[in-house]
Motif scaffolding. Sequence first.
Motif, PDB file in Angstrom:
ATOM      1  N   MET A  92      -9.740   2.241  -6.610  1.00 17.86           N
ATOM      2  CA  MET A  92     -10.435   3.207  -7.405  1.00 17.86           C
ATOM      3  C   MET A  92     -11.237   4.124  -6.483  1.00 17.86           C
ATOM      4  SD  MET A  92     -13.840   3.341  -9.718  1.00 17.86           S
ATOM      5  CE  MET A  92     -14.622   2.209  -8.718  1.00 17.86           C
ATOM      6  N   ILE A  93     -11.098   5.395  -6.696  1.00 18.44           N
ATOM      7  CA  ILE A  93     -11.854   6.415  -5.974  1.00 18.44           C
ATOM      8  C   ILE A  93     -12.518   7.293  -7.025  1.00 18.44           C
ATOM      9  CG2 ILE A  93     -11.704   8.435  -4.451  1.00 18.44           C
ATOM     10  CD1 ILE A  93     -10.985   5.806  -3.050  1.00 18.44           C
ATOM     11  N   ARG A  94     -13.801   7.549  -6.839  1.00 16.01           N
ATOM     12  CA  ARG A  94     -14.506   8.453  -7.749  1.00 16.01           C
ATOM     13  C   ARG A  94     -15.427   9.348  -6.937  1.00 16.01           C
ATOM     14  NH1 ARG A  94     -16.518   4.928 -11.669  1.00 16.01           N
ATOM     15  NH2 ARG A  94     -18.682   5.073 -11.055  1.00 16.01           N
ATOM     16  N   GLU A 151     -11.300  17.531  -4.917  1.00 17.18           N
ATOM     17  CA  GLU A 151      -9.910  17.081  -4.816  1.00 17.18           C
ATOM     18  C   GLU A 151      -9.565  16.674  -3.391  1.00 17.18           C
ATOM     19  OE1 GLU A 151      -7.026  19.681  -6.615  1.00 17.18           O
ATOM     20  OE2 GLU A 151      -8.285  19.952  -8.372  1.00 17.18           O
ATOM     21  N   GLU A 184     -11.289  13.317  -2.726  1.00 17.04           N
ATOM     22  CA  GLU A 184     -10.586  12.215  -3.387  1.00 17.04           C
ATOM     23  C   GLU A 184      -9.313  11.839  -2.636  1.00 17.04           C
ATOM     24  OE1 GLU A 184     -10.028  13.323  -7.477  1.00 17.04           O
ATOM     25  OE2 GLU A 184     -12.179  13.235  -7.892  1.00 17.04           O
ATOM     26  N   ASN A 185      -8.560  12.841  -2.182  1.00 16.75           N
ATOM     27  CA  ASN A 185      -7.334  12.565  -1.429  1.00 16.75           C
ATOM     28  C   ASN A 185      -7.632  11.855  -0.117  1.00 16.75           C
ATOM     29  OD1 ASN A 185      -5.690  13.702  -3.389  1.00 16.75           O
ATOM     30  ND2 ASN A 185      -5.633  15.707  -2.406  1.00 16.75           N
ATOM     31  N   SER A 220      -8.825   8.297  -0.818  1.00 13.09           N
ATOM     32  CA  SER A 220      -7.706   7.481  -1.263  1.00 13.09           C
ATOM     33  C   SER A 220      -6.870   7.017  -0.068  1.00 13.09           C
ATOM     34  CB  SER A 220      -6.839   8.273  -2.242  1.00 13.09           C
ATOM     35  OG  SER A 220      -5.768   7.488  -2.696  1.00 13.09           O
ATOM     36  N   ALA A 221      -6.662   7.912   0.888  1.00 18.65           N
ATOM     37  CA  ALA A 221      -5.882   7.549   2.077  1.00 18.65           C
ATOM     38  C   ALA A 221      -6.594   6.478   2.897  1.00 18.65           C
ATOM     39  CB  ALA A 221      -5.626   8.796   2.928  1.00 18.65           C
ATOM     40  N   ARG A 278      -8.830   4.366   1.850  1.00 26.58           N
ATOM     41  CA  ARG A 278      -8.826   3.144   1.036  1.00 26.58           C
ATOM     42  C   ARG A 278      -7.522   2.393   1.248  1.00 26.58           C
ATOM     43  NH1 ARG A 278      -6.394   2.186  -3.904  1.00 26.58           N
ATOM     44  NH2 ARG A 278      -7.246   0.383  -5.015  1.00 26.58           N
ATOM     45  N   GLY A 279      -6.397   3.105   1.200  1.00 21.74           N
ATOM     46  CA  GLY A 279      -5.100   2.484   1.424  1.00 21.74           C
ATOM     47  C   GLY A 279      -4.995   1.848   2.800  1.00 21.74           C
ATOM     48  N   ASP A 299      -8.374  -5.486  -3.241  1.00 24.28           N
ATOM     49  CA  ASP A 299      -8.665  -4.161  -3.781  1.00 24.28           C
ATOM     50  C   ASP A 299      -9.869  -3.591  -3.046  1.00 24.28           C
ATOM     51  OD1 ASP A 299      -8.435  -1.883  -5.342  1.00 24.28           O
ATOM     52  OD2 ASP A 299      -8.926  -2.866  -7.238  1.00 24.28           O
ATOM     53  N   ALA A 326     -12.783  -0.078  -3.545  1.00 31.57           N
ATOM     54  CA  ALA A 326     -13.228   1.052  -4.364  1.00 31.57           C
ATOM     55  C   ALA A 326     -14.272   1.842  -3.591  1.00 31.57           C
ATOM     56  CB  ALA A 326     -13.815   0.564  -5.684  1.00 31.57           C
TER      57      ALA A 326
END
Length: 148
Positions: free
Chosen positions: A1-3, A53, A56-57, A60-61, A63-64, A74, A76
């Motif tokens: 989860m990313i916010r 945006e 978030e991108n 997300s990267a 985080r992965g 998981d 976040a």
Amino acid sequence: MIRVTTDSFDPGAEANAFQAAHTEAGAMVSFTGIVRSMPDDPISALILECYPELAENELSAIRGQAIARFSLIDAAIIHRHGRLIPGQSIMMVLTLAPHRQAAFDGAQFLMDYLKTGAPFWKQEETAAGLRWVDARPEDDEAHARWAR
């Protein structure tokens, strides 16, 4: 989860919900960054700018990468932007893993990235006006250890 958000959040509620969704985890680490005002150099606010945006991108990267590198169940990241006052939460990192060391390492990896590589620009609002927050060498050193 990313916010990435301008909204405030409740760190306790976020941690509880994140943990409850993953009963297979043996360890959870959470870290919450807070706006601070030092007595010898007070600020009235911290202003964080970003392109949501893009942020978030990027988050997300990373985080992965953390999930893969540390075998996390998981992870976040919550990160605010906008005008924040001392005492408010800026960001939160949560990691879940089968065992504690992976959860700690994953959280530290993410926090070190957020401090040095995340696409957020910070200004402090002081009685004398606005000033940009400079990068600190110790933050770069902490981040560099993960390249090894």
